[in-house]
Every structure is written in C-alpha cells, then in structure tokens.
Design a protein around this motif. Structure first.
Motif, PDB file in Angstrom:
ATOM      1  N   LEU A 268     -17.891   2.965  -6.876  1.00 51.43           N
ATOM      2  CA  LEU A 268     -16.637   3.643  -7.209  1.00 51.43           C
ATOM      3  C   LEU A 268     -15.987   4.210  -5.951  1.00 51.43           C
ATOM      4  O   LEU A 268     -14.787   4.033  -5.725  1.00 51.43           O
ATOM      5  N   ARG A 269     -16.770   4.878  -5.121  1.00 53.46           N
ATOM      6  CA  ARG A 269     -16.227   5.448  -3.891  1.00 53.46           C
ATOM      7  C   ARG A 269     -15.733   4.346  -2.946  1.00 53.46           C
ATOM      8  O   ARG A 269     -14.705   4.499  -2.281  1.00 53.46           O
ATOM      9  N   ALA A 270     -16.459   3.234  -2.912  1.00 55.34           N
ATOM     10  CA  ALA A 270     -16.036   2.112  -2.063  1.00 55.34           C
ATOM     11  C   ALA A 270     -14.719   1.522  -2.551  1.00 55.34           C
ATOM     12  O   ALA A 270     -13.856   1.144  -1.743  1.00 55.34           O
ATOM     13  N   ASP A 271     -14.571   1.453  -3.872  1.00 50.87           N
ATOM     14  CA  ASP A 271     -13.335   0.915  -4.445  1.00 50.87           C
ATOM     15  C   ASP A 271     -12.163   1.847  -4.141  1.00 50.87           C
ATOM     16  O   ASP A 271     -11.057   1.387  -3.798  1.00 50.87           O
ATOM     17  N   ILE A 272     -12.402   3.157  -4.255  1.00 52.11           N
ATOM     18  CA  ILE A 272     -11.349   4.128  -3.931  1.00 52.11           C
ATOM     19  C   ILE A 272     -10.976   4.026  -2.455  1.00 52.11           C
ATOM     20  O   ILE A 272      -9.793   4.039  -2.098  1.00 52.11           O
ATOM     21  N   ARG A 273     -11.976   3.909  -1.584  1.00 52.23           N
ATOM     22  CA  ARG A 273     -11.702   3.798  -0.147  1.00 52.23           C
ATOM     23  C   ARG A 273     -10.855   2.555   0.147  1.00 52.23           C
ATOM     24  O   ARG A 273      -9.889   2.609   0.919  1.00 52.23           O
ATOM     25  N   LYS A 274     -11.194   1.454  -0.494  1.00 48.94           N
ATOM     26  CA  LYS A 274     -10.450   0.212  -0.284  1.00 48.94           C
ATOM     27  C   LYS A 274      -8.983   0.382  -0.690  1.00 48.94           C
ATOM     28  O   LYS A 274      -8.067  -0.035   0.040  1.00 48.94           O
ATOM     29  N   ASN A 275      -8.767   0.990  -1.849  1.00 47.69           N
ATOM     30  CA  ASN A 275      -7.392   1.189  -2.322  1.00 47.69           C
ATOM     31  C   ASN A 275      -6.621   2.167  -1.430  1.00 47.69           C
ATOM     32  O   ASN A 275      -5.433   1.951  -1.136  1.00 47.69           O
ATOM     33  N   LEU A 276      -7.289   3.248  -1.000  1.00 46.80           N
ATOM     34  CA  LEU A 276      -6.634   4.209  -0.125  1.00 46.80           C
ATOM     35  C   LEU A 276      -6.291   3.577   1.223  1.00 46.80           C
ATOM     36  O   LEU A 276      -5.208   3.812   1.769  1.00 46.80           O
ATOM     37  N   GLU A 277      -7.215   2.783   1.766  1.00 48.12           N
ATOM     38  CA  GLU A 277      -6.952   2.142   3.055  1.00 48.12           C
ATOM     39  C   GLU A 277      -5.784   1.164   2.953  1.00 48.12           C
ATOM     40  O   GLU A 277      -4.983   1.048   3.882  1.00 48.12           O
ATOM     41  N   ARG A 278      -5.661   0.476   1.808  1.00 54.16           N
ATOM     42  CA  ARG A 278      -4.534  -0.428   1.619  1.00 54.16           C
ATOM     43  C   ARG A 278      -3.215   0.361   1.613  1.00 54.16           C
ATOM     44  O   ARG A 278      -2.241  -0.035   2.263  1.00 54.16           O
ATOM     45  N   GLU A 279      -3.185   1.474   0.880  1.00 54.93           N
ATOM     46  CA  GLU A 279      -1.982   2.290   0.814  1.00 54.93           C
ATOM     47  C   GLU A 279      -1.679   2.927   2.169  1.00 54.93           C
ATOM     48  O   GLU A 279      -0.522   2.993   2.593  1.00 54.93           O
ATOM     49  N   VAL A 280      -2.721   3.396   2.858  1.00 53.24           N
ATOM     50  CA  VAL A 280      -2.532   3.997   4.177  1.00 53.24           C
ATOM     51  C   VAL A 280      -1.982   2.969   5.158  1.00 53.24           C
ATOM     52  O   VAL A 280      -1.056   3.255   5.932  1.00 53.24           O
ATOM     53  N   ASN A 281      -2.536   1.776   5.146  1.00 49.20           N
ATOM     54  CA  ASN A 281      -2.049   0.728   6.051  1.00 49.20           C
ATOM     55  C   ASN A 281      -0.574   0.419   5.793  1.00 49.20           C
ATOM     56  O   ASN A 281       0.203   0.228   6.732  1.00 49.20           O
ATOM     57  N   PHE A 282      -0.202   0.377   4.524  1.00 53.50           N
ATOM     58  CA  PHE A 282       1.197   0.115   4.183  1.00 53.50           C
ATOM     59  C   PHE A 282       2.102   1.219   4.737  1.00 53.50           C
ATOM     60  O   PHE A 282       3.123   0.941   5.378  1.00 53.50           O
ATOM     61  N   ARG A 283       1.723   2.471   4.505  1.00 58.38           N
ATOM     62  CA  ARG A 283       2.570   3.582   4.948  1.00 58.38           C
ATOM     63  C   ARG A 283       2.603   3.696   6.474  1.00 58.38           C
ATOM     64  O   ARG A 283       3.646   4.008   7.052  1.00 58.38           O
ATOM     65  N   VAL A 284       1.462   3.466   7.102  1.00 63.32           N
ATOM     66  CA  VAL A 284       1.418   3.510   8.571  1.00 63.32           C
ATOM     67  C   VAL A 284       2.313   2.420   9.151  1.00 63.32           C
ATOM     68  O   VAL A 284       3.075   2.654  10.096  1.00 63.32           O
ATOM     69  N   ASN A 285       2.214   1.214   8.596  1.00 64.92           N
ATOM     70  CA  ASN A 285       3.049   0.110   9.084  1.00 64.92           C
ATOM     71  C   ASN A 285       4.529   0.421   8.905  1.00 64.92           C
ATOM     72  O   ASN A 285       5.347   0.136   9.788  1.00 64.92           O
ATOM     73  N   GLN A 286       4.896   0.997   7.746  1.00 69.04           N
ATOM     74  CA  GLN A 286       6.288   1.353   7.501  1.00 69.04           C
ATOM     75  C   GLN A 286       6.772   2.394   8.503  1.00 69.04           C
ATOM     76  O   GLN A 286       7.864   2.275   9.060  1.00 69.04           O
ATOM     77  N   ARG A 287       5.950   3.383   8.746  1.00 68.91           N
ATOM     78  CA  ARG A 287       6.343   4.451   9.672  1.00 68.91           C
ATOM     79  C   ARG A 287       6.466   3.910  11.095  1.00 68.91           C
ATOM     80  O   ARG A 287       7.420   4.251  11.813  1.00 68.91           O
ATOM     81  N   ASN A 288       5.518   3.070  11.496  1.00 69.33           N
ATOM     82  CA  ASN A 288       5.571   2.518  12.852  1.00 69.33           C
ATOM     83  C   ASN A 288       6.741   1.553  13.016  1.00 69.33           C
ATOM     84  O   ASN A 288       7.376   1.508  14.077  1.00 69.33           O
ATOM     85  N   LYS A 289       7.050   0.794  11.950  1.00 65.21           N
ATOM     86  CA  LYS A 289       8.206  -0.104  12.031  1.00 65.21           C
ATOM     87  C   LYS A 289       9.498   0.697  12.162  1.00 65.21           C
ATOM     88  O   LYS A 289      10.402   0.311  12.919  1.00 65.21           O
ATOM     89  N   GLN A 290       9.597   1.801  11.433  1.00 61.13           N
ATOM     90  CA  GLN A 290      10.787   2.639  11.545  1.00 61.13           C
ATOM     91  C   GLN A 290      10.937   3.178  12.966  1.00 61.13           C
ATOM     92  O   GLN A 290      12.051   3.238  13.510  1.00 61.13           O
ATOM     93  N   ALA A 291       9.819   3.566  13.581  1.00 59.86           N
ATOM     94  CA  ALA A 291       9.874   4.070  14.956  1.00 59.86           C
ATOM     95  C   ALA A 291      10.317   2.973  15.913  1.00 59.86           C
ATOM     96  O   ALA A 291      11.094   3.219  16.845  1.00 59.86           O
ATOM     97  N   VAL A 292       9.834   1.750  15.678  1.00 58.96           N
ATOM     98  CA  VAL A 292      10.221   0.613  16.516  1.00 58.96           C
ATOM     99  C   VAL A 292      11.712   0.333  16.366  1.00 58.96           C
ATOM    100  O   VAL A 292      12.435   0.146  17.358  1.00 58.96           O
ATOM    101  N   MET A 293      12.187   0.285  15.119  1.00 59.35           N
ATOM    102  CA  MET A 293      13.604  -0.011  14.877  1.00 59.35           C
ATOM    103  C   MET A 293      14.499   1.047  15.517  1.00 59.35           C
ATOM    104  O   MET A 293      15.538   0.727  16.102  1.00 59.35           O
ATOM    105  N   GLN A 294      14.088   2.309  15.427  1.00 62.59           N
ATOM    106  CA  GLN A 294      14.887   3.371  16.011  1.00 62.59           C
ATOM    107  C   GLN A 294      14.938   3.249  17.525  1.00 62.59           C
ATOM    108  O   GLN A 294      15.986   3.442  18.148  1.00 62.59           O
ATOM    109  N   ALA A 295      13.801   2.897  18.134  1.00 66.44           N
ATOM    110  CA  ALA A 295      13.767   2.708  19.585  1.00 66.44           C
ATOM    111  C   ALA A 295      14.655   1.538  19.994  1.00 66.44           C
ATOM    112  O   ALA A 295      15.350   1.597  21.020  1.00 66.44           O
ATOM    113  N   LEU A 296      14.632   0.466  19.206  1.00 64.99           N
ATOM    114  CA  LEU A 296      15.488  -0.687  19.487  1.00 64.99           C
ATOM    115  C   LEU A 296      16.962  -0.306  19.443  1.00 64.99           C
ATOM    116  O   LEU A 296      17.735  -0.641  20.336  1.00 64.99           O
ATOM    117  N   VAL A 297      17.348   0.406  18.388  1.00 65.87           N
ATOM    118  CA  VAL A 297      18.752   0.793  18.211  1.00 65.87           C
ATOM    119  C   VAL A 297      19.183   1.760  19.312  1.00 65.87           C
ATOM    120  O   VAL A 297      20.285   1.661  19.858  1.00 65.87           O
TER     121      VAL A 297
END
Length: 437
Positions: A268-297
């Motif tokens: 159960l804990r492993a399944d929760i960790r997997k789901n949290l890591e997936r959500e964290v990766n998504f949010r981290v990628n979104q935040r880092n992409k926003q920082a990249v786009m802002q630097a580009l602009v």
C-alpha cells in the motif's frame, strides 16, 4: 492582377488588389445557373425555375459570396507571391474610383514578427526538484483513512472537539432581520475542516448536546453571498448531536479496500509512493517548463500582432462561457464579459507561443512519433485501464496534437536547461502541492 504593398506600422501592412469586373460577374452567373438546377420554389418544378427569378431571389447573396471568395483568393495568392506570413484575418474594403472594368480593394493586415531570440547561455532559470518522503506518504494515508472514516455518537455531556461531526440548528439575523440562507435545521459539519466560517466553528467547539449559544459572525468582504458580504450577523446555534470520528487502522484490510492486490501495508505504501511521485513529477515538470518559457520570453525581442491577441481573447472568452455553462449558469451567451480583462494573459500567451515556435523551428525540436507515444503512455499510466486511454488519444488527431505540443514543450525545456545558467532548488513536498505542513 496588380499588387501594391505598403508598410503602415511595425507589423501592419496594406495591400491594394484589382480584379476584373467580368471575372466576378461570370462567377456569379455560373453559380446562379448551378443553383437554378436544384432550387425549389412554389409554382415551379425543380430545375425549371427561370434564371431571372433565381437571380432576383438569390442574386445578392451569391454576389456577396463570390466577392468574398474571389477577393480572399486574390489576397492570399498575392500574399504568397510576396512571401508574406499573414497574422490573423485581413480587413478588406472596396475603393472608390477604380478604372473601368476593374474593382479595387484595400486589404489591411498584420504580418508575423521577426523574433530575435536571446542568448540562452545568459538566461537564468531556477530548476526545482522535490523528494517524496515517508511523511508525505503518512499524510496521504491519513487523507485516505479520513475518506473511509465512520462516526459514532459521543457520550452525553461530552463537549465537541476538532474532528467531531456535529448536528445543529441555527438561525442568523442581520440588524434583527432574518436573511436568505441564514437558517437551517439538522445541519451537519465536521469541526476544523473548513466547511464553516472560523467564527462558527469556534462557537460550536466545546458545546455539548442540548446547549444553545448566541454569537456574532462577521462575513468576509469577499464572501460568495453578496447580500451578506462584509456584514455582521448574530447567530443562535443549538447542538443536537455530537459524533466522534473513527478512522480505519492501517492494515491489510485497508490495503485490500484500496485495491492493492498484494494486500499488505508495504505494498500500500509503495503504491501511494508511486502515485505521489507521478503527481510530483508532473507538477515539477510544469513548474520548470514555466520557468524556461519565462526566461525565453524575457530574453527575446519581438512585436506582438494585435490580430493574434484578439483571436486569443476570443478563445479565452469562449472557454470562460463554456465553463460558466458547465456550472449551470443560464443564458451565458448574453452575459457581458469584458475583453480588457483577458488582454494581458492573451498577449503573454501569444508572445510565448511565437518565441517557442521560433526556437523549435531553428533547432528542430519538434516531438518525434516515439516521444509522442511515450508521452501518451505516461499520461495513461495513472488510469485503471491505460490501454484504453492510449487508444483514446491515438483515435483522434486533435487529441494527439495536444500531446504532441506537450512533448515538444518538453524538448524545449530540456534544450534550454542544457544551455542556460541553471540554479537547482529543493522544494518541500507541501510547498509544491500547495498544502500546509
């Protein structure tokens, strides 16, 4: 066809078009003849309506249609010949004083700007990362347990505490007068979960079954009920029932109830960790992409076409109306939505899109089919039947184009992060997820 292009402003151009009148007339006559073979009118058999009658009934609309088609065709042919990249739709108006046998038009339009990208090696980007620790798993387990909690009535005389479910009657008055929504019977809420305003929860906390209390409550100025926002009401509340919460134990039974096949706490804990890591990766990628786009602009130089901003504003308003309609708001088409409120965000989107497109084209960063497939599979992994989600995306070109755009953005982020001055920053899990510690 004679073509003349003038520069009116940075991006604004004017093109003069001349068309032979007989070309327009010949096309109008051809379309009317075609229409006469199928048009139906009272008193005539199909295909036997006289041309004069057809022309009288449909001549104006066919003329208008032909003018639009022919002038539009002439404009885009001329624009292609002049190698102009037109941004948005042109504004076309007929000119007076054309030579005999000719019709002359002015087309005013904007072109796409030249985009000067900044020096990526000088760009500064903050790149965040987040670890999923045991404390995050513990808090997620607590949330899952709360979702499956049960309530049992407390012993008589026990005061209400945080986490208890209370059943109350209440009645509120403003300046001695009742108001809509200010009265309820057998109303249930859980103390300290934000279902009620803080003053209301503070008043009920510590009360016992059968007790009543009168207390003032100040509604916030931004309260959703406009008729009471910013006003103070006097409430009378009576507690009728107090129930304590009972959370399920973290054991094999809980694991199985949450669909964990192995049925163990470790799984159960492993399944929760997997789901949290997936959500964290998504949010981290979104935040880092926003920082990249802002630097580009920030590093780019370009003029933004007003036509593209207007188009984006129109799309945003359409989305806003669709959202209001989905919430059950009636007659959303008639609601006045001021365009000005959308202009800053629309301009930002257009500017970002132009800069990113320039970087993608110059460096061949378009997503490959393999990258699109991987992105679809990643998105599908969080669903119960991922293979159905994969088929869903690949069955529609528009949906697949959206995924392709995401994969291309990932390429842009990786490309910029490989060249820019990157500062690594560790974020706490709660900060990323927008939760309070």
């Amino acid at each position: 066809m004679a073509v003349n292009v003038e520069t009116l402003d940075k991006l604004e151009r004017k093109m003069t078009l001349s068309l032979p009148v007989d070309v327009i007339q010949n096309e109008v006559e051809a379309r009317l003849r075609k229409l006469s073979r199928t048009v139906k009118m009272d008193g005539f058999r199909p295909g036997k309506v006289p041309m004069g009658v057809v022309a009288q009934r449909y001549g104006y609309s066919v003329q208008y249609e032909v003018m639009n088609d022919k002038v539009g065709e002439a404009f885009y042919n001329a624009a292609n010949e002049a190698k102009l990249r037109v941004a948005g739709q042109p504004s076309i108006s007929e000119k007076e004083g054309a030579p005999e046998g000719q019709m002359t038009f002015d087309a005013v339009f904007e072109v796409f700007p030249e985009v000067k990208l900044g020096d990526l090696s000088a760009a500064e980007v903050e790149k965040v990362s987040v670890d999923v620790g045991d404390d995050a798993i513990d808090r997620t387990l607590d949330i899952l347990r709360k979702q499956r909690r049960s309530f049992a009535q407390r012993a008589q005389g026990t005061p209400a505490e945080d986490g208890d479910r209370v059943t109350v009657d209440f009645a509120g008055k403003i300046d001695g007068e009742p108001f809509e929504g200010g009265k309820a019977e057998d109303f249930q809420f859980v103390i300290a979960e934000g279902q009620m305003l803080k003053e209301f929860e503070d008043a009920v906390r510590g009360m016992k079954v059968g007790e009543s209390k009168t207390f003032p409550l100040a509604f916030p100025a931004d309260y959703h009920g406009a008729e009471v926002a910013g006003k103070t009401a006097d409430f009378l509340v009576t507690v009728k029932k107090i129930e304590a919460a009972h959370l399920p134990e973290v054991n094999e039974q809980l694991a199985k109830s949450l669909g964990v096949a192995e049925g163990t706490v470790e799984a159960l804990r492993a399944d929760i960790r997997k789901n949290l890591e997936r959500e964290v990766n998504f949010r981290v990628n979104q935040r880092n992409k926003q920082a990249v786009m802002q630097a580009l602009v920030n590093g780019a130089e370009l003029d933004v076409p007003n036509a593209l901003v207007k188009n984006e504003v129109a799309r945003m308003i359409e989305t806003a109306r669709a959202d209001l309609k989905s919430r059950g708001i009636k007659d959303v088409e008639k609601l006045p939505i001021p365009e000005d409120t959308f202009i800053p965000e629309a301009e930002r989107r257009v500017r970002t899109g132009l800069v990113v497109a320039e970087l993608v084209n110059k460096n061949a960063l378009q997503a490959t089919p393999e990258q699109v497939k991987t992105q679809v599979e990643t998105m599908a992994a969080s669903y119960e039947r991922p293979e159905e989600v994969v088929r869903y995306y690949f069955a529609d070109g528009n949906r697949l184009a959206e995924v392709q755009a995401i994969a291309t953005e990932n390429n842009v982020a990786d490309f910029v992060l490989g060249k820019a001055k990157v500062t690594d920053k560790k974020l706490a899990f709660d900060e990323l997820m927008g939760q309070q510690a």
